[in-house]
Structure formats: structure tokens, C-alpha cells
Design an enzyme around this catalytic site. Structure first.
Site, PDB file in Angstrom:
ATOM      1  N   SER A 490       0.817  -1.222   0.000  1.00 25.48           N
ATOM      2  CA  SER A 490       0.000   0.000   0.000  1.00 25.48           C
ATOM      3  C   SER A 490       0.846   1.264   0.000  1.00 25.48           C
ATOM      4  O   SER A 490       0.419   2.304   0.492  1.00 25.48           O
ATOM      5  CB  SER A 490      -0.957   0.023   1.199  1.00 25.48           C
ATOM      6  N   ARG A 491       2.036   1.148  -0.509  1.00 29.54           N
ATOM      7  CA  ARG A 491       2.948   2.305  -0.632  1.00 29.54           C
ATOM      8  C   ARG A 491       3.342   2.890   0.719  1.00 29.54           C
ATOM      9  O   ARG A 491       3.801   4.034   0.794  1.00 29.54           O
ATOM     10  CB  ARG A 491       2.329   3.415  -1.506  1.00 29.54           C
ATOM     11  N   LEU A 492       3.168   2.101   1.786  1.00 30.57           N
ATOM     12  CA  LEU A 492       3.589   2.598   3.112  1.00 30.57           C
ATOM     13  C   LEU A 492       5.013   2.115   3.387  1.00 30.57           C
ATOM     14  O   LEU A 492       5.274   1.321   4.297  1.00 30.57           O
ATOM     15  CB  LEU A 492       2.598   2.114   4.186  1.00 30.57           C
TER      16      LEU A 492
END
Ligand SMILES: NC(=O)C1=CN([C@@H]2O[C@H](COP(=O)(O)OP(=O)(O)OC[C@H]3O[C@@H](n4cnc5c(N)ncnc54)[C@H](OP(=O)(O)O)[C@@H]3O)[C@@H](O)[C@H]2O)[C@H](O)CC1
Ligand SMILES: Cc1cc2nc3c(=O)[nH]c(=O)nc-3n(C[C@H](O)[C@H](O)[C@H](O)COP(=O)(O)O)c2cc1C
Ligand SMILES: Cc1ncc(COP(=O)(O)O)c(C=O)c1O
Ligand SMILES: [K+]
Length: 514
Positions: A490-492
Site C-alpha cells: 500500500s505504498r507505506l
């Protein structure tokens, strides 16, 4: 004595095969081949830590065109392989099935396409399907088999036993779900191969009709021939199945000319040169250790939809080294151990006096607490940038590990002595290359470089020392900033930045928002 007689007989068989006139094969049956593109590599990237793919990009020269086989030629090659050339059907089937499984794995990752239904016909094409299903199981897929017309030959009963021992389920035609798209992501069409003739008979006629109505999912992967298609004329009546992927074996059959799906692969990496020569087969070279190679047009891709979801171990503040050089060492060693190619390749960004940035790749040649070193031509664009503004940024991207490292700081030239030592450690060809290349200047043509290279090669052919050009040497960047980036779902992502504060030698570690 007996062995000599056998050897002579085998030699005679092989030469009879080689000198027998080949069946006419039309050179017009050719198709352009393209190497595996970056896009395809991107699309086939898996979603977590990976070890090195041994695949390399085949060069264009290798892959100019490919020939097509008629039904007769395909059968004849098959007989030749299994006759004078000493192969057994089991061997060829194993390699064919493995090619199919690896082609599937190139395009359809198990994380998204795990549920595979292999529909296997009564002949060797069905056998390829059984073998492919076994390999797919080992690759992490969940295959099921529909094998309605079994043969009692031990090769086939063995393949069934092997699948049963892996608890791969066998489904009867009657028990196939009404809506195949609910239960399966991929269908392996291993119903008919190059011996198909006439119209499909039950129960395959009804199965093929069901495959004709499928929409986007499940995708259909046809082994050698899209089942129901005429082996030479293809889908000549129209309305046949429309596979998403075709895996041609040995060489594509004529029907493959009308294949318009996005993925055409070639498998069956077992064709000896004598067969290729006899049938004037134009075949692409298989990259690295791969069992399959993409042929035909590259797939159309929606660039905006291209993305990889990174899954990696977390990068936590209390787990990293307090010294960023040690942390870099750790990641560098891990990248080397994972077998990544050119772990030391880095993007080097510089700016000129007008603050205009420019980037290029260079090779890291050493690092320690004093800095990070690379070699180049001091009169190149980067050399002139660095004399105008002696600051630079380095960037490493270790794709297979979902890792990126940024390093920034002032740059200075290393000592002449260090440069001399390194220059003379390089291959002599590269030393001459460095003399020949007035790096970043305009060259009227390749021949200019080549002619001078030839001349210098002759000059130094006696093994004498090749003098280092004055304008060639190393730069050292002394870091004042590091960032270690680890890709996460999730692009975290994790981003740990190391920075220095004026007058304080201790590195400050801070987490940055992804
Ligand atoms: N060298 C290679 O390239 C290799 C290829 N392999 C694979 O083998 C197939 C060819 O295998 P083969 O056994 O010769 O043929 P098929 O798999 O196509 O199937 C023949 C059986 O299908 C029956 N058949 C034929 N037409 C029909 C039809 N209209 N309806 C129903 N059944 C049909 C046929 O029965 P007949 O009674 O009609 O003879 C056979 O039972 C090749 O394509 C590759 O996939 C090897 O695995 C490796 C080497
Ligand atoms: C992976 C890779 C490594 C490279 N390594 C170097 C290198 O170590 N030194 C170098 O001068 N050029 C290297 N090059 C070539 C540079 O990218 C660049 O083309 C060249 O240095 C000229 O750049 P410039 O005109 O910006 O100075 C490499 C290229 C690649 C793709
Ligand atoms: C122009 C140029 N110079 C230098 C290098 C570094 O080469 P070496 O590893 O031989 O020092 C490279 C590497 O690609 C290069 O392209
Ligand atoms: K098939």
C-alpha cells in the site's frame, strides 16, 4: 566389438537423417521476434523478495525471425527426435510440460492466478498438460486436472500417480463447475496437439464450446495448438477458442500465424542443431537458463496500470546500524548474496553551474568511512559538472529486494596514485577504451572509435604498460546524507534517513513519510 557395431549403426541412422532431403518449408512463414522487454520484466516481477532470475535479455540479432511447421513436418521432427536422435517421449514431454509451466509463470503470477485447471486430451498434448500441472504445483499454483480419456500406457499412468501423490485433484467433465470463471484463474488447454484432425469428438467438443464462451477470466493457455483449430489453417471457420497465451513447442505450427492473443511463447529447448539445419528452422535463442522464450509482438500494456505491490520485511529504527556505512555494507552484501546483477551499479546525479541536473549510471568501485568511489573521464559531462559544482547524489535500486539507497555529499578527485592503481587493474581492452573515448564529445561514427582502438591494440600487443590518460581517474563522494528505503504494501514504505548536524560526528536517524 558389439559397441562398435551399434555405434556405426547409430552413425548411419543419423547421417541418413541428415542427408535426407527436408520437406519443403516456406521461408515466408516468418514472424518477427522481440526480446523480453523491460515492460515484460516489470510485469512478471513477483511481489516479495526474489532471488536472481537467470534470464537475460536476448539480443535482437539472435531473434530476427521464426519459421512455422506444417503438420507433417511437426510429426516428422517428433519421430526424428525419438528415433535417430535418441530422445524418449518421456524426456520430450517433461521438457515440453516444463516449458509450458515456466511460460505460464512468466506472465501469470501465482499470487493472482493460482487456480489452474489443466484440461488434458488423449495424446501427447494431454501428457504435456499433466507434466505442466505438476511443475505448476511445485511453483506454488493450485492445479486441478480434467482428464476424461485416459490412456493405460505406463507413461501416462505414472504422470497421474505423480499428480495424485501431490494431492492434485482430478475433476470429471460432469463435475466441472457451471461457471469456470468462479473456480479458475487459468485454463491449460492441453486437449489436442499437432495430430488433431477433423472435428472434435465428445466429450472434447462440449468442453471446447465452453472454452469459446469464456471472457477475460479464466485466461486460456494453449499448449502447442489452440484446441479445435486446424493445425495448419488455424481458426479457419472462426468462432474457435481465443487463447490468451500460446506455447508453441519445438517451433510454431502454421496455425500459430493466426494467433492474435497477447502472449506467444516458444518452448521445447531440446532441438539439436542438425534438426534446425535440416528444416531451416529459424528459432530464437533461449535467454540464460530459461525453458521458454517470448516470440511475436510484445503485449500491449496499459502503462498506467503497471505496478508492483512490494512485500518485504519491515525496516525498523532499532534494527539498523547506527553507522550508515555499516548499514550500507549490510544491504550491499545481502544484494550480492541474492545474486543480483551489477549490485554496484548506481545512478550518479550532478548539476552544472546553471543548476541544471543530469544523471547517468556509473559503477561503485569501493566504499568505506572515507567515501564512495567511482571512475570516469574528468573531461566528461559529469566531470565538468563536478568541477563546476562538487556535490552529487548517488542512487542504488536493488529491484529484486525492493530496496533503494540514496547517498548525497561533496565530491573530490581521488589521488593520482589511487587512479593509476585502479586503471592498471582493469582489462587491457578497457584501458585502451578509456584512451580512445573522449567521453561525452561528439563522434562522427563508430568506426572512428574502432579504428583507434585497433591501432592501440596493435601498439600494445607486446604486453607493455598502457599509460593512463591524465584525464581519467576516480571521484570520491563523502556522504552527509543517506536514506535506506524498503518497499512495503500500500505504498507505506520504510524510509530511514541518516543525516549529520554541523559539528557533530554522530548520525541522526529519522523516519520519513513514504
Ligand atoms: N517434438 C515435439 O514438439 C513434442 C511435442 N509433444 C506434444 O505432442 C503433441 C502431439 O502429440 P500426439 O500424441 O501426436 O497428438 P495429440 O496430442 O494432438 O493427440 C492425438 C490424440 O487426439 C485424438 N484426436 C485427434 N483428432 C481428434 C478429434 N477430432 N476428436 C477427438 N480426438 C481426436 C487422437 O485420436 P485418433 O483416434 O483420432 O487418432 C489421438 O488420441 C504436440 O502437439 C505436443 O503438444 C510432446 O509432448 C513432446 C515432443
Ligand atoms: C551500468 C552502467 C555502469 C556504468 N559505469 C560507468 C562508470 O563506472 N564510469 C563511466 O565513466 N561511465 C559509466 N557508464 C556510462 C555512463 O552511464 C555514461 O554514459 C558516461 O559516463 C557518460 O556520461 P556523461 O556524459 O554524463 O559524463 C556506465 C553505464 C552503465 C549503464
Ligand atoms: C565508459 C565506462 N567507463 C568505465 C566503466 C567502469 O568500468 P570498469 O569496471 O572496467 O572500471 C564503465 C562501465 O560500464 C563504462 O561504461
Ligand atoms: K492444445
Amino acid at each position: 566389438m558389439r559397441r562398435t557395431v551399434i555405434r556405426r549403426r547409430v552413425t548411419r541412422m543419423i547421417s541418413a537423417f541428415l542427408f535426407q532431403p527436408p520437406l519443403p518449408i516456406s521461408p515466408k512463414h516468418q514472424y518477427s521476434l522481440l526480446p523480453l522487454t523491460t515492460t515484460q520484466r516489470f510485469l512478471t516481477a513477483s511481489h516479495s523478495f526474489r532471488t536472481l532470475s537467470t534470464k537475460s535479455i536476448p539480443n535482437m540479432q539472435d531473434s530476427a525471425s521464426v519459421s512455422y511447421l506444417s503438420q507433417r513436418e511437426a510429426a516428422e521432427i517428433d519421430e526424428t527426435l525419438m528415433g535417430p536422435l535418441g530422445f524418449s517421449v518421456d524426456q520430450l514431454m517433461e521438457l515440453a510440460g516444463l516449458s509450458v509451466a515456466t511460460s505460464v509463470a512468466e506472465v501469470y503470477k501465482p499470487s493472482e492466478y493460482s487456480r489452474v485447471l489443466a484440461i488434458c486430451g488423449p495424446g501427447n498434448n494431454g501428457g504435456d498438460g499433466l507434466v505442466a500441472a505438476r511443475h505448476l504445483h511445485h511453483f506454488g499454483y493450485k492445479p486441478s486436472i480434467c482428464y476424461p480419456k485416459r490412456t493405460s500406457k505406463s507413461l501416462y499412468t505414472g504422470l497421474v500417480t505423480q499428480l495424485e501423490s501431490l494431492s492434485v485433484p482430478f475433476v470429471s467433465v460432469e463435475d466441472l463447475p457451471e461457471d469456470l470463471s468462479e473456480d479458475f484463474d487459468v485454463i491449460i488447454d492441453a486437449i489436442f496437439g499437432f495430430s488433431f484432425h477433423g472435428a472434435p469428438r465428445p466429450p472434447f467438443d462440449a468442453i471446447i464450446r465452453r472454452l469459446q464462451t469464456l471472457q477475460k477470466r479464466p485466461v486460456i493457455v494453449s499448449v502447442d495448438i489452440p484446441s479445435g483449430w486446424h493445425v495448419e489453417e488455424g481458426d479457419h471457420e472462426g468462432g474457435g477458442i481465443k487463447p490468451d497465451m500460446l506455447v508453441s513447442l519445438t517451433a510454431p505450427k502454421l496455425c500459430a500465424k493466426s494467433f492474435s492473443g497477447p502472449h506467444h511463447f516458444l518452448g521445447g529447448r531440446f532441438v539439436p542443431p542438425s534438426v534446425a539445419e535440416k528444416y531451416k528452422l529459424e528459432l530464437p535463442s533461449y535467454p540464460g537458463t530459461s525453458m521458454c522464450v517470448r516470440i511475436g509482438k510484445p503485449p500491449k500494456v496499459d502503462i498506467s496500470a503497471m505496478r508492483v505491490n512490494y512485500v518485504s520485511p519491515e525496516l525498523l529504527e532499532d534494527q539498523v546500524e547506527s553507522d550508515p556505512v555499516l548499514q550500507f555494507r549490510k544491504w550491499f552484501d545481502e544484494a550480492v548474496a541474492a545474486g543480483l546483477r551489477e549490485t554496484n551499479a548506481m545512478a550518479l546525479s550532478t548539476t552544472n553551474k546553471d543548476r541544471k541536473p543530469s544523471s547517468r549510471m556509473v559503477l561503485l568501485k569501493g566504499f568505506d568511512e572515507n567515501g564512495f568511489v567511482w571512475f570516469t573521464n574528468y573531461e566528461s559531462k559529469k566531470g565538468s559538472d563536478l568541477s563546476e559544482n562538487p556535490f552529487a547524489a548517488l542512487l542504488f535500486y536493488w529491484e529484486d529486494m525492493n530496496r533503494q539507497v540514496r547517498i548525497e555529499g561533496p565530491v573530490e578527485r581521488i589521488s593520482e596514485e589511487e587512479s593509476e592503481n585502479y586503471y592498471h587493474s582493469r582489462p587491457r581492452g578497457s584501458q585502451i577504451g578509456a584512451i580512445v573515448s573522449k567521453q561525452s564529445s561528439v563522434v562522427p561514427g563508430r568506426h572512428v572509435l574502432y579504428d583507434e582502438y585497433e591501432e592501440l591494440t596493435k601498439k600494445y600487443s607486446d604486453g607493455s604498460v598502457i599509460p593512463k590518460p591524465k584525464n581519467w581517474g576516480g571521484f570520491r563522494l563523502k556522504p552527509n546524507l543517506f536514506e535506506f528505503w524498503q518497499g512495503q504494501p500500500s505504498r507505506l514504505h520504510d524510509r530511514l534517513q541518516y543525516s549529520l548536524q554541523e559539528g557533530n560526528p554522530a548520525w541522526i536517524i529519522r523516519r520519513l513519510a513514504p
